[in-house]
Design a protein around this motif. Structure first.
Motif, PDB file in Angstrom:
ATOM      1  N   TYR A 486       0.860  -1.176   0.000  1.00 47.30           N
ATOM      2  CA  TYR A 486       0.000   0.000   0.000  1.00 47.30           C
ATOM      3  C   TYR A 486       0.895   1.224   0.000  1.00 47.30           C
ATOM      4  O   TYR A 486       2.113   1.135   0.254  1.00 47.30           O
ATOM      5  CB  TYR A 486      -0.920   0.022   1.217  1.00 47.30           C
ATOM      6  CG  TYR A 486      -0.169   0.053   2.533  1.00 47.30           C
ATOM      7  CD1 TYR A 486      -0.013   1.237   3.243  1.00 47.30           C
ATOM      8  CD2 TYR A 486       0.402  -1.113   3.049  1.00 47.30           C
ATOM      9  CE1 TYR A 486       0.687   1.266   4.440  1.00 47.30           C
ATOM     10  CE2 TYR A 486       1.116  -1.091   4.237  1.00 47.30           C
ATOM     11  CZ  TYR A 486       1.250   0.092   4.925  1.00 47.30           C
ATOM     12  OH  TYR A 486       1.961   0.125   6.104  1.00 47.30           O
ATOM     13  N   ILE A 487       0.327   2.391  -0.282  1.00 41.52           N
ATOM     14  CA  ILE A 487       1.097   3.632  -0.321  1.00 41.52           C
ATOM     15  C   ILE A 487       0.294   4.722   0.373  1.00 41.52           C
ATOM     16  O   ILE A 487      -0.865   4.965   0.033  1.00 41.52           O
ATOM     17  CB  ILE A 487       1.395   4.065  -1.765  1.00 41.52           C
ATOM     18  CG1 ILE A 487       2.229   2.982  -2.477  1.00 41.52           C
ATOM     19  CG2 ILE A 487       2.130   5.395  -1.803  1.00 41.52           C
ATOM     20  CD1 ILE A 487       2.442   3.252  -3.939  1.00 41.52           C
ATOM     21  N   MET A 490       1.038  11.465   0.547  1.00 39.36           N
ATOM     22  CA  MET A 490       2.205  12.142   1.102  1.00 39.36           C
ATOM     23  C   MET A 490       1.863  13.054   2.267  1.00 39.36           C
ATOM     24  O   MET A 490       2.675  13.240   3.183  1.00 39.36           O
ATOM     25  CB  MET A 490       2.906  12.946  -0.001  1.00 39.36           C
ATOM     26  CG  MET A 490       3.605  12.083  -1.034  1.00 39.36           C
ATOM     27  SD  MET A 490       4.513  13.053  -2.260  1.00 39.36           S
ATOM     28  CE  MET A 490       5.858  13.714  -1.270  1.00 39.36           C
ATOM     29  N   ASN A 491       0.631  13.638   2.256  1.00 34.69           N
ATOM     30  CA  ASN A 491       0.305  14.606   3.309  1.00 34.69           C
ATOM     31  C   ASN A 491       0.021  13.974   4.661  1.00 34.69           C
ATOM     32  O   ASN A 491      -0.035  14.678   5.674  1.00 34.69           O
ATOM     33  CB  ASN A 491      -0.869  15.488   2.873  1.00 34.69           C
ATOM     34  CG  ASN A 491      -2.098  14.687   2.496  1.00 34.69           C
ATOM     35  OD1 ASN A 491      -2.045  13.465   2.338  1.00 34.69           O
ATOM     36  ND2 ASN A 491      -3.215  15.370   2.337  1.00 34.69           N
ATOM     37  N   ILE A 492      -0.153  12.647   4.731  1.00 32.58           N
ATOM     38  CA  ILE A 492      -0.361  12.024   6.043  1.00 32.58           C
ATOM     39  C   ILE A 492       0.616  10.872   6.293  1.00 32.58           C
ATOM     40  O   ILE A 492       0.547  10.224   7.339  1.00 32.58           O
ATOM     41  CB  ILE A 492      -1.827  11.541   6.225  1.00 32.58           C
ATOM     42  CG1 ILE A 492      -2.233  10.556   5.150  1.00 32.58           C
ATOM     43  CG2 ILE A 492      -2.773  12.729   6.242  1.00 32.58           C
ATOM     44  CD1 ILE A 492      -2.110   9.122   5.540  1.00 32.58           C
ATOM     45  N   SER A 493       1.506  10.614   5.355  1.00 29.06           N
ATOM     46  CA  SER A 493       2.517   9.577   5.545  1.00 29.06           C
ATOM     47  C   SER A 493       3.382   9.914   6.749  1.00 29.06           C
ATOM     48  O   SER A 493       3.651  11.095   7.022  1.00 29.06           O
ATOM     49  CB  SER A 493       3.374   9.461   4.283  1.00 29.06           C
ATOM     50  OG  SER A 493       4.422   8.523   4.475  1.00 29.06           O
ATOM     51  N   GLY A 543       4.762   1.571   3.481  1.00 30.37           N
ATOM     52  CA  GLY A 543       3.838   2.374   2.694  1.00 30.37           C
ATOM     53  C   GLY A 543       4.313   3.798   2.458  1.00 30.37           C
ATOM     54  O   GLY A 543       3.567   4.613   1.906  1.00 30.37           O
ATOM     55  N   ILE A 544       5.536   4.144   2.874  1.00 35.26           N
ATOM     56  CA  ILE A 544       6.064   5.498   2.639  1.00 35.26           C
ATOM     57  C   ILE A 544       6.207   5.698   1.137  1.00 35.26           C
ATOM     58  O   ILE A 544       6.795   4.860   0.447  1.00 35.26           O
ATOM     59  CB  ILE A 544       7.395   5.694   3.378  1.00 35.26           C
ATOM     60  CG1 ILE A 544       7.157   5.586   4.899  1.00 35.26           C
ATOM     61  CG2 ILE A 544       8.028   7.036   3.035  1.00 35.26           C
ATOM     62  CD1 ILE A 544       8.420   5.597   5.730  1.00 35.26           C
ATOM     63  N   PRO A 545       5.679   6.795   0.600  1.00 39.75           N
ATOM     64  CA  PRO A 545       5.484   6.888  -0.849  1.00 39.75           C
ATOM     65  C   PRO A 545       6.733   7.155  -1.683  1.00 39.75           C
ATOM     66  O   PRO A 545       6.793   6.740  -2.845  1.00 39.75           O
ATOM     67  CB  PRO A 545       4.491   8.051  -1.002  1.00 39.75           C
ATOM     68  CG  PRO A 545       4.696   8.884   0.219  1.00 39.75           C
ATOM     69  CD  PRO A 545       5.057   7.932   1.309  1.00 39.75           C
ATOM     70  N   VAL A 546       7.728   7.861  -1.132  1.00 37.69           N
ATOM     71  CA  VAL A 546       8.862   8.294  -1.960  1.00 37.69           C
ATOM     72  C   VAL A 546      10.136   7.596  -1.497  1.00 37.69           C
ATOM     73  O   VAL A 546      10.414   7.493  -0.290  1.00 37.69           O
ATOM     74  CB  VAL A 546       9.044   9.826  -1.896  1.00 37.69           C
ATOM     75  CG1 VAL A 546      10.269  10.258  -2.713  1.00 37.69           C
ATOM     76  CG2 VAL A 546       7.792  10.523  -2.429  1.00 37.69           C
TER      77      VAL A 546
END
Length: 603
Positions: A486-487, A490-493, A543-546
């Protein structure tokens, strides 16, 4: 933050999943990713990474609520028992309330919700109608001792809730505020990449005149959305309406018949090839006014929420087999199978609205409610009150009467829209949030009375709004899940990116640490002394996007490798342009969310 310094444990197979369903990914993924720990059924601990997500969600919500003039409060989790007795909800939601007694023998409640506390707080704080309208919100714990389903974090017993309450000078003023809350909730969910559907919802226990649900389509959701593609009508199945078909005809003579080989109505239908629409059944519910005997056609299911609306009184619970037997109804003992479990709240096959087939109910305060499916159908078959005994050709109005009648059964497929006759679509959904239009219910209960400038009495009209942060967190995982993980948006990761240093040379390590220090606390440096392949695998679990990678190869031209795991392919970026690139990725993500899009399909 460096990963070696944070409390973070990855699980391949958690010992306890907190009652997680194997059909829902979210709780298992959060457990394996080190965000939560299950301490018991429906009881979860949030680890540091999980708390960062919760705080980021709360900050995202707060920004929208403050635009409406919201002021943050914190109401106590433990409420005086008198508050719940005053509202009457000590009985209405008795199955969810946990009572405790302090050392002075005073009864206290572990609050499952905070309408009572918010009204009492405002009653003690507001002295003039000129202080209205007032809008307060909080992030507070709740405890509901309810029957758990296999949905893990989506339905925890203890949870953190974002609940808000507004108080207005009039019902009209409340009605004018409700659309603003709709817009705020829509902005909250859109900013998280959730494509929500709004629908009419249940208001049975909230003391509300009506409510609206925000639903997320999901194949294993516990709620069912009823939607009309023709006119756009949407409602939770608990309260949805539809056109109904009735069996009209000339009333025939009522008579009793015996079928000793047919124990109950289900057996009778099977042996005679009858559809369920030709027989009728009944259930008994406890309400604030006593008991109601609800009669409905066998091809339908009773909705307690719709029944409460017909009766104009909240439904407390359905009576189970043991309670029915204590009232004098026959026990359901099927030959060869024995007695059903006492806790099963299910229709007795022997309940009938015909008084001479029922036990003496003089000791019980009973009313009878008949669903439209029975009231408008001719020549139905009822139980005769004991095994093998039936009454055929029963017609409402001629053979029995009722205190209430109306539509109190659920809409099941196939069904057609009540408004435009289009075939309705039913789909499973997760209910994430609700808006309740309450009005003066609590103000009158608590004596929250003000005077306007003309000296007239004003009971403030109230609205209530809320959703669980853990439920939202799990729903985000469900919505942003893909085949292997899952990903987070970014604004709530918990972190916008993970920085991985490839190479053991002191120069590479020094440059990597300097870049991490410059980028600040929103970047997680994976400084663990483990193979890079394991770091990549663990990153997928978080799940951290970057993902950002520094290596000797990228540093040769003063760059690092950066990629959003599903938004764009890997690309090299100058070291002094990393912050701008992260902002660009977050803006691109929000642009896609605003268009109702998630991520591009995987190759």
């Amino acid at each position: 933050m460096k990963m070696s310094q944070t409390l973070h444990v990855f699980h391949d197979s958690p010992e306890d999943d907190g009652g997680t369903s194997r059909r829902l990914k979210s709780t298992g993924l959060l457990l394996r990713g080190g965000y939560i720990q299950a301490l018991g059924d429906g009881l979860f601990a949030y680890l540091p990474m999980g708390m960062k997500v919760i705080r980021n969600i709360a900050a995202h919500i707060t920004r929208e609520l403050r635009k409406l003039g919201g002021e943050e409060v914190l109401l106590p989790l433990v409420n005086p028992g008198e508050l719940w007795e005053t509202s009457g909800r000590d009985i209405m939601v008795s199955e969810e309330i946990t009572w405790v007694e302090d050392k002075n023998n005073r009864l206290l409640v572990l609050a499952p919700m905070h309408e009572e506390a918010s009204v009492e707080c405002m009653r003690r704080s507001i002295r003039s109608v000129d202080q209205l309208p007032r809008f307060i919100y909080q992030f507070q714990g709740k405890f509901r001792d309810e029957v758990l389903s296999e949905t893990g974090l989506l339905k925890a017993r203890e949870f953190i809730m974002s609940d808000s309450y507004s108080f207005h000078r009039s019902y009209t003023e409340l009605n004018n505020f409700i659309p603003k809350m709709f817009a705020a909730y829509k902005a909250i969910f859109t900013g998280l990449g959730l494509n929500m559907i709004t629908a009419e919802g249940s208001a049975n226990f909230a003391g509300a005149s009506n409510s609206y649900d925000f639903l997320l389509g999901h194949p294993w959701g516990e709620d069912v959305l009823v939607h009309c593609p023709g006119c756009g009508y949407s409602a939770n199945q608990d309260v949805a309406v539809a056109r109904q078909e009735y069996h009209a005809g000339r009333p025939l003579e009522m008579e009793r018949v015996n079928h000793k080989n047919c124990f109950d109505l289900a057996c009778l239908r099977q042996s005679r090839g009858l559809p369920a629409s030709r027989t009728a059944e009944a259930r008994v519910f406890a309400t604030l006014r006593g008991y109601v005997f609800a009669v409905y056609r066998s091809d339908r299911r009773v909705s307690p929420d719709k029944l409460a609306k017909v009766l104009n009184v909240p439904i407390i619970t359905e009576m189970n087999e043991t309670e029915l037997e204590q009232m004098g109804f026959p026990a359901y003992v099927k030959p060869g199978r024995g007695r059903r479990k006492a806790s099963d709240p299910a229709a007795s096959p022997f309940l009938s609205p015909l008084l001479d087939s029922m036990p003496d109910l003089d000791n019980w305060e009973f009313s009878v409610a008949v669903d439209n499916s029975v009231a408008e159908s001719a020549n139905l078959i009822f139980s005769g009150g004991k095994p093998g005994n039936y009454i055929i050709n029963v017609n409402f109005g001629r053979d029995f009467d009722a205190d209430f009648s109306g539509d109190f059964t659920m809409v099941d497929a196939p069904a057609r829209c009540y408004h435009c006759n289009t075939e309705l679509e039913l789909s499973s959904s997760i209910k994430i949030a609700s808006i309740y239009r309450i009005g003066e219910f609590y103000s009158r209960k608590f004596g929250f009375l003000l005077k306007d400038r003309q000296g007239e009495d004003v009971y403030p009209s109230m609205g209530a709004y809320g959703f669980g942060l853990g439920r939202l967190m799990a729903s985000l995982v469900e919505a942003h899940a893909y085949k292997d993980g899952y990903i987070w948006p970014m604004n709530i990761s918990p972190y916008k990116a993970v920085l991985i240093i490839v190479g053991r040379s002191a120069t590479i390590q020094e440059i990597g640490n300097k870049i991490h220090s410059r980028l600040g606390p929103e970047i997680l440096l994976d400084d663990r002394k483990i193979p890079v392949i394991r770091k990549f695998r663990d990153l997928d679990r978080t799940g951290i996007p970057v993902r950002m990678i520094i290596s000797g190869q990228t540093l040769d031209d003063g760059k690092l490798m950066i990629c959003h795991r599903r938004l764009c392919p890997p690309q090299r970026v100058q070291l002094n342009h990393v912050e701008a690139k992260l902002r660009e990725l977050e803006d691109l993500e929000q642009e896609r969310f605003s268009q109702g899009k998630l991520f591009p399909e995987e190759e």
